[in-house]
Design an enzyme around this catalytic site. Structure first.
Site, PDB file in Angstrom:
ATOM      1  N   ARG A  39       3.677  11.481   4.161  1.00 16.86           N
ATOM      2  CA  ARG A  39       3.424  10.769   2.909  1.00 16.86           C
ATOM      3  C   ARG A  39       2.230  11.379   2.188  1.00 16.86           C
ATOM      4  O   ARG A  39       1.270  11.827   2.824  1.00 16.86           O
ATOM      5  CB  ARG A  39       3.132   9.285   3.171  1.00 16.86           C
TER       6      ARG A  39
ATOM      7  N   ARG B 187       1.067   6.856  -0.007  1.00 22.85           N
ATOM      8  CA  ARG B 187       0.323   5.850   0.744  1.00 22.85           C
ATOM      9  C   ARG B 187      -1.051   5.748   0.115  1.00 22.85           C
ATOM     10  O   ARG B 187      -1.724   6.750  -0.084  1.00 22.85           O
ATOM     11  CB  ARG B 187       0.229   6.293   2.213  1.00 22.85           C
TER      12      ARG B 187
ATOM     13  N   GLU C 165       2.044  -5.733   6.991  1.00 24.68           N
ATOM     14  CA  GLU C 165       3.346  -5.062   6.986  1.00 24.68           C
ATOM     15  C   GLU C 165       4.500  -6.010   6.651  1.00 24.68           C
ATOM     16  O   GLU C 165       4.545  -7.137   7.130  1.00 24.68           O
ATOM     17  CB  GLU C 165       3.611  -4.430   8.346  1.00 24.68           C
TER      18      GLU C 165
ATOM     19  N   THR D 241      -2.603  -2.922   4.049  1.00 23.34           N
ATOM     20  CA  THR D 241      -2.104  -4.263   3.754  1.00 23.34           C
ATOM     21  C   THR D 241      -1.188  -4.709   4.888  1.00 23.34           C
ATOM     22  O   THR D 241      -0.671  -3.874   5.630  1.00 23.34           O
ATOM     23  CB  THR D 241      -1.329  -4.305   2.417  1.00 23.34           C
TER      24      THR D 241
ATOM     25  N   ASP E  46       0.793  -1.229   0.000  1.00 22.60           N
ATOM     26  CA  ASP E  46       0.000   0.000   0.000  1.00 22.60           C
ATOM     27  C   ASP E  46       0.828   1.285   0.000  1.00 22.60           C
ATOM     28  O   ASP E  46       0.322   2.358   0.274  1.00 22.60           O
ATOM     29  CB  ASP E  46      -0.983   0.011   1.175  1.00 22.60           C
TER      30      ASP E  46
END
Length: 173
Positions: free
Chosen positions: A105, A53, A61, A59, A42
């Site tokens: 992000r 992101r 890690e 999802t 992701d």
């Protein structure tokens, strides 16, 4: 009691069908960028160094230091993206209410050069769960439908998922 169960089941099935049939709306790209690297299922890095992101999903890690300690299906989620996008590909971004997270992000719905919604792809494969943060909910309905279908089919992260029955729930304060 039996009537209640029948009515509840009918309501659940009708809601499931309405969500499952929901399609993600057509969009206009707000920015076209170049992919440098796929970080995980992701998150991607762009050629200009920005991290993106994916909005709407989470999802498992990846443990980048010790890959064997990654969460189940984390590597699968990254591999799925690698089937659809490659370094140097053009990606299309669509934004929602919040454009940046607390880590700096960029937050975006990410599309492949062919117009495939990559978050939706992860949900359909059962490699992500729907995740609404900061009011970024533009595709909530279609994402929920995709997750419901993956759950029902026991795909990916849902392959061993069994919801608790009401009698198994404990009252806590």
């Amino acid at each position: 009691m039996r009537l209640f169960i029948i009515l509840f089941s009918a309501l659940y099935i009708s809601l499931y069908i309405s969500y499952a049939g929901a399609a993600c709306p057509a969009v206009t790209w707000q920015e076209t960028v170049t992919l440098k690297k796929i970080n995980d299922g992701d998150t991607v890095t762009l050629s200009d160094g920005r991290l993106v992101r994916f909005i709407g999903i989470n999802t498992p890690e990846i443990n980048h230091r010790e890959r064997h300690k990654s969460e189940p299906f984390a590597i699968d989620a990254k591999i799925l993206l690698e089937k659809y996008i490659n370094k140097g590909d053009k990606l299309h971004l669509v934004f929602d209410k919040q454009r940046q997270d607390k880590y700096g992000r960029l937050l975006a719905y990410v599309y492949s050069k062919t117009g495939r919604n990559l978050a939706l792809l992860q949900l359909q494969a059962g490699l992500a769960e729907q995740w609404v943060v900061a009011g970024n909910d533009r595709f909530w309905s279609c994402f929920q439908g995709a997750e419901n279908q993956a759950r029902a089919a026991k795909k990916g992260i849902w392959s061993s998922f069994t919801p608790l029955s009401a009698t198994d729930l404990k009252k806590s304060y």
